[in-house]
Design an enzyme around this catalytic site. Sequence first.
Site, PDB file in Angstrom:
ATOM      1  N   ARG A  94       0.842  -1.207   0.000  1.00  0.00           N
ATOM      2  CA  ARG A  94       0.000   0.000   0.000  1.00  0.00           C
ATOM      3  C   ARG A  94       0.875   1.255   0.000  1.00  0.00           C
ATOM      4  NH1 ARG A  94      -4.698   1.523   4.420  1.00  0.00           N
ATOM      5  NH2 ARG A  94      -4.974   3.706   3.798  1.00  0.00           N
ATOM      6  N   ASN A 148     -10.742  -4.540  -0.984  1.00  0.00           N
ATOM      7  CA  ASN A 148     -10.707  -3.411  -1.922  1.00  0.00           C
ATOM      8  C   ASN A 148      -9.890  -3.682  -3.163  1.00  0.00           C
ATOM      9  OD1 ASN A 148     -12.235  -1.202  -1.096  1.00  0.00           O
ATOM     10  ND2 ASN A 148     -10.842  -0.835   0.624  1.00  0.00           N
ATOM     11  N   CYS A 170     -19.323  -2.230   1.561  1.00  0.00           N
ATOM     12  CA  CYS A 170     -18.449  -1.097   1.856  1.00  0.00           C
ATOM     13  C   CYS A 170     -19.078  -0.323   3.010  1.00  0.00           C
ATOM     14  CB  CYS A 170     -18.359  -0.196   0.625  1.00  0.00           C
ATOM     15  SG  CYS A 170     -17.308   1.245   0.893  1.00  0.00           S
ATOM     16  N   HIS A 200     -17.184   3.558  -4.043  1.00  0.00           N
ATOM     17  CA  HIS A 200     -16.317   4.733  -3.908  1.00  0.00           C
ATOM     18  C   HIS A 200     -16.573   5.772  -5.005  1.00  0.00           C
ATOM     19  CE1 HIS A 200     -13.124   2.938  -0.929  1.00  0.00           C
ATOM     20  NE2 HIS A 200     -14.368   2.872  -0.491  1.00  0.00           N
ATOM     21  N   TYR A 253     -15.187   9.949  -1.071  1.00  0.00           N
ATOM     22  CA  TYR A 253     -14.146   9.716  -2.084  1.00  0.00           C
ATOM     23  C   TYR A 253     -14.286  10.639  -3.295  1.00  0.00           C
ATOM     24  CZ  TYR A 253     -12.206   5.789   0.422  1.00  0.00           C
ATOM     25  OH  TYR A 253     -11.576   5.023   1.372  1.00  0.00           O
TER      26      TYR A 253
END
Length: 438
Positions: A94, A148, A170, A200, A253
Amino acid sequence: MSLKLVIIGGGSSYTPEIIEGIIRRHQSFPVTDIVLVDVKEGKEKLEIVGELSKRMIEKQHLSINLSWTLDRKMALRGADFVSTQIRVGGLAAREKDERIPLRHGFIGQETNGAGGIFKALRTIPVMMELAEDVHSICPEAWIVNFTNPAGIITETLLKHSPHKKVIGVCNIPFNMRQSTAEILNVNPDTVQIEFVGLNHFVFGSKVNVSGKDRTAEVLEKLRQGLDYSPANIVNLGWSKTFIEAVGLLPNPYHQYYFQTKEVLKKDMKAFKENGTRAEVVQQLETSLFNIYRDPDLREKPKQLEERGGAFYSDVACSLMDSIYNNRRDVQTVNTMNNGAIPDLPHDAIIEVNALITGDGPIPIAVGQLPAQVKGMIYEMKAFEELVVRAGLTGNYNDAYTAMLMNPLVREEEGSKLLLDELLEAHKAYLPQFNSRGN
Ligand code: G6P
């Protein structure tokens, strides 16, 4: 009668959440067996979380057998529900998804832009293998996917894996509803938000409270600063003009897409001062696991709320409870469109309110996409399809066009630069690209 839940990625710091959710619903959703599964790199965390989960269950004197293992295939035997919360490559991967784009002047985020693309590319092969295992070992089990990018992963599995009992979840729609209820000072159970779009990238199109349309009031509250952002996002607020003209509730988002320059500036500053979110989360994880190790801890600690995915278990557990009890209540999930939004393909995965039945979700018709956001939703769906293709085949051109078409990259030179550097950085987790000699 047995009711077995297998948690893939069981060593995640989020697991105490789902255990708490199961404990709370034990009357209506009487789970008898829970198996936490992880990979060998996560063995230590798995043991810590396993011990804590056991203590949480013991505290409530419930007869749930909880165990943990690295043997996924064995764990899947007899499963009724399989929840997935994996992070391929861990937080180290990440960090690269966030740092590499930022170094080149692009937003680095784990589910959006270049970072999101690579999170998907690393995850797709692993999740496809999992779905194949589920299909052969416990074909009746439902996969509840929180991994994700949840929309893209759900799209991959539902369209391309043999297993069709897959639902994506989510916490964003849940957070939007909770905060709306709070600001209106009403019980969250009386609030319904109609959602339209993709994970998102979803908008709230209508807010109904006990049957009364209160959309205008919530839009006004948003303008005044109503903030339903998760812990990983700093809300920048929305202008009066944006709210009035768009007339829809943006999700947190959306700042990446509609406030791009500001977000980039903010992220760059944070990157220089404290590192990226992955680094912050690494520190958070260290302190969380220290807390989890305490043999006297027998409940989910409050500190877990500092993670962006906090409360997801409420979403995952209510979903499983409703399937098990054929409740036919309304929940927001990622599922196949099936005509709910007529202007999107029938088999596109969308984030939508659905009736949750014993046979799975039935999406509730939303109607045509609002004109003001139609173009972007089409565009994001087309982009997601390119990512899925690249993730399955390792085709360089698909990966390149996904990068090029993503609104947070969209640059000829930048796309190639980011793609090549991220392919190299993550090559240990991209077998589909390596075997093609890319
Ligand atoms: C959000 C999202 C999740 C995401 C998470 C990140 O709420 O909806 O999809 O994984 O937060 O949180 P973190 O604490 O890892 O930055």
